[in-house]
Design a protein around this motif. Structure first.
Motif, short mmCIF file in Angstrom:
data_model
loop_
_atom_site.label_atom_id
_atom_site.label_comp_id
_atom_site.label_asym_id
_atom_site.label_seq_id
_atom_site.Cartn_x
_atom_site.Cartn_y
_atom_site.Cartn_z
N UNK A 1 -1.94 5.65 -14.82
CA UNK A 1 -1.04 5.14 -13.77
C UNK A 1 -1.58 5.52 -12.40
N UNK A 2 -2.05 6.76 -12.27
CA UNK A 2 -2.60 7.22 -11.00
C UNK A 2 -3.81 6.38 -10.61
N UNK A 3 -4.66 6.08 -11.57
CA UNK A 3 -5.85 5.26 -11.30
C UNK A 3 -5.46 3.85 -10.86
N UNK A 4 -4.44 3.30 -11.49
CA UNK A 4 -3.98 1.95 -11.12
C UNK A 4 -3.42 1.93 -9.71
N UNK B 1 -11.84 6.68 2.61
CA UNK B 1 -11.04 7.65 1.87
C UNK B 1 -10.30 7.02 0.69
N UNK B 2 -9.82 5.79 0.87
CA UNK B 2 -9.11 5.13 -0.23
C UNK B 2 -10.09 4.75 -1.34
N UNK B 3 -11.30 4.39 -0.99
CA UNK B 3 -12.33 4.09 -2.02
C UNK B 3 -12.66 5.36 -2.79
N UNK B 4 -12.75 6.48 -2.10
CA UNK B 4 -12.98 7.76 -2.78
C UNK B 4 -11.82 8.08 -3.71
N UNK B 5 -10.60 7.81 -3.24
CA UNK B 5 -9.41 8.04 -4.08
C UNK B 5 -9.49 7.22 -5.35
N UNK B 6 -9.85 5.98 -5.22
CA UNK B 6 -9.97 5.12 -6.41
C UNK B 6 -11.01 5.69 -7.37
N UNK B 7 -12.15 6.10 -6.84
CA UNK B 7 -13.23 6.64 -7.69
C UNK B 7 -12.79 7.94 -8.37
N UNK B 8 -12.21 8.85 -7.59
CA UNK B 8 -11.76 10.13 -8.15
C UNK B 8 -10.68 9.90 -9.20
N UNK B 9 -9.76 8.98 -8.94
CA UNK B 9 -8.66 8.73 -9.87
C UNK B 9 -9.17 8.18 -11.20
N UNK B 10 -10.24 7.41 -11.16
CA UNK B 10 -10.83 6.91 -12.40
C UNK B 10 -11.30 8.05 -13.29
N UNK B 11 -11.71 9.16 -12.67
CA UNK B 11 -12.20 10.32 -13.42
C UNK B 11 -11.09 11.11 -14.10
N UNK B 12 -9.86 10.97 -13.63
CA UNK B 12 -8.72 11.60 -14.28
C UNK B 12 -8.50 13.07 -13.97
N UNK B 13 -9.31 13.68 -13.10
CA UNK B 13 -9.13 15.09 -12.74
C UNK B 13 -7.96 15.19 -11.75
N UNK C 1 0.83 -1.20 0.00
CA UNK C 1 0.00 0.00 0.00
C UNK C 1 0.87 1.25 0.00
N UNK C 2 1.91 1.27 0.81
CA UNK C 2 2.79 2.43 0.88
C UNK C 2 3.50 2.70 -0.44
N UNK C 3 3.93 1.65 -1.10
CA UNK C 3 4.60 1.80 -2.39
C UNK C 3 3.64 2.38 -3.43
N UNK C 4 2.42 1.87 -3.46
CA UNK C 4 1.42 2.38 -4.41
C UNK C 4 1.10 3.84 -4.11
N UNK C 5 0.97 4.17 -2.83
CA UNK C 5 0.64 5.54 -2.45
C UNK C 5 1.79 6.48 -2.79
#
Length: 161
Positions: free
Chosen positions: A67-70, A121-133, A47-51
Motif C-alpha cells: 500500500x505504501x508503494x502504491x 524527492x517524490x521519485x526517491x520516495x517511490x523508489x524507496x517504497x518499492x524496497x519495502x524498508x 497528491x495530498x490524499x496519497x501522501x
C-alpha cells in the motif's frame, strides 16, 4: 492570370485564418483560467490524499509495504505534473479563487527549482517504497514532505473562504 497570381490570394487567406485562429487560442487560454485552477486543485488533492494515506500507513503497527508503494507511486506521478499546472494567466490576476501566489510567475526560476525538488524527492520516495524498508520510507517521506513545504511556504497563499 498566371498560376502564381492565383496562389497568392489563397496563401493570404490561409495566413489570415491561421493568425486569427492563433490569436483566438490565446484568448481562450485566458478564459479557461477557472478550468486550469480547478484541474490543479484536483491534482493537489490527489497528491495530498496519497501522501496522507502513506503517512497514516507508516504510523500503523504493521505498515502495509504494498500500500505504501502504491501511494508513493501516486505521489511521484502527480508531483511530476505540477510544472504543467501554472500557465500564465492562472494566478491571482485571473480574478479566480486561487491560493497560487504571484511569486510563482515573478520568481519562475525559484518556483521551477522548488517543483524540481519535489519531483526528485517524490521519485526517491517511490523508489524507496518499492524496497519495502519501512524506516527508509519514513525518512524519505519526511524529505518529500519538506519538498512539498518548499512550495507551500513561498508560493501558496492562505486558504480562502
Amino acid at each position: 492570370m498566371t498560376l502564381s497570381a492565383r496562389k497568392r490570394p489563397i496563401g493570404l487567406v490561409v495566413g489570415v485564418v491561421l493568425a486569427v485562429t492563433a490569436s483566438s487560442g490565446v484568448a481562450l487560454a485566458a478564459v479557461d483560467a477557472g478550468k486550469v485552477i480547478a484541474s490543479r486543485i484536483d491534482g493537489f488533492k490527489k497528491m495530498g490524499s496519497a501522501f496522507k494515506t502513506l503517512n497514516d500507513g507508516l504510523k500503523a503497527d504493521a505498515p502495509d509495504a504494498k500500500m505504501l508503494a502504491a501511494q508513493a507511486k501516486t505521489v511521484s506521478q502527480v508531483a511530476h505534473q505540477v510544472h504543467k499546472w501554472f500557465p500564465a494567466g492562472s494566478g491571482p490576476e485571473s480574478g479566480q479563487k486561487t491560493r497560487a501566489k504571484a511569486e510563482i510567475w515573478s520568481d519562475s526560476a525559484g518556483f521551477a527549482t522548488a517543483v524540481h525538488n519535489l519531483e526528485v524527492e517524490s521519485a526517491k520516495l517511490e523508489t524507496v517504497a518499492k524496497g519495502g524498508d519501512i524506516e527508509a520510507i519514513k525518512a524519505q517521506a519526511k524529505a518529500t514532505g519538506g519538498a512539498c513545504g518548499g512550495c507551500h511556504t513561498k508560493f501558496r497563499g492562505p486558504e480562502q473562504h
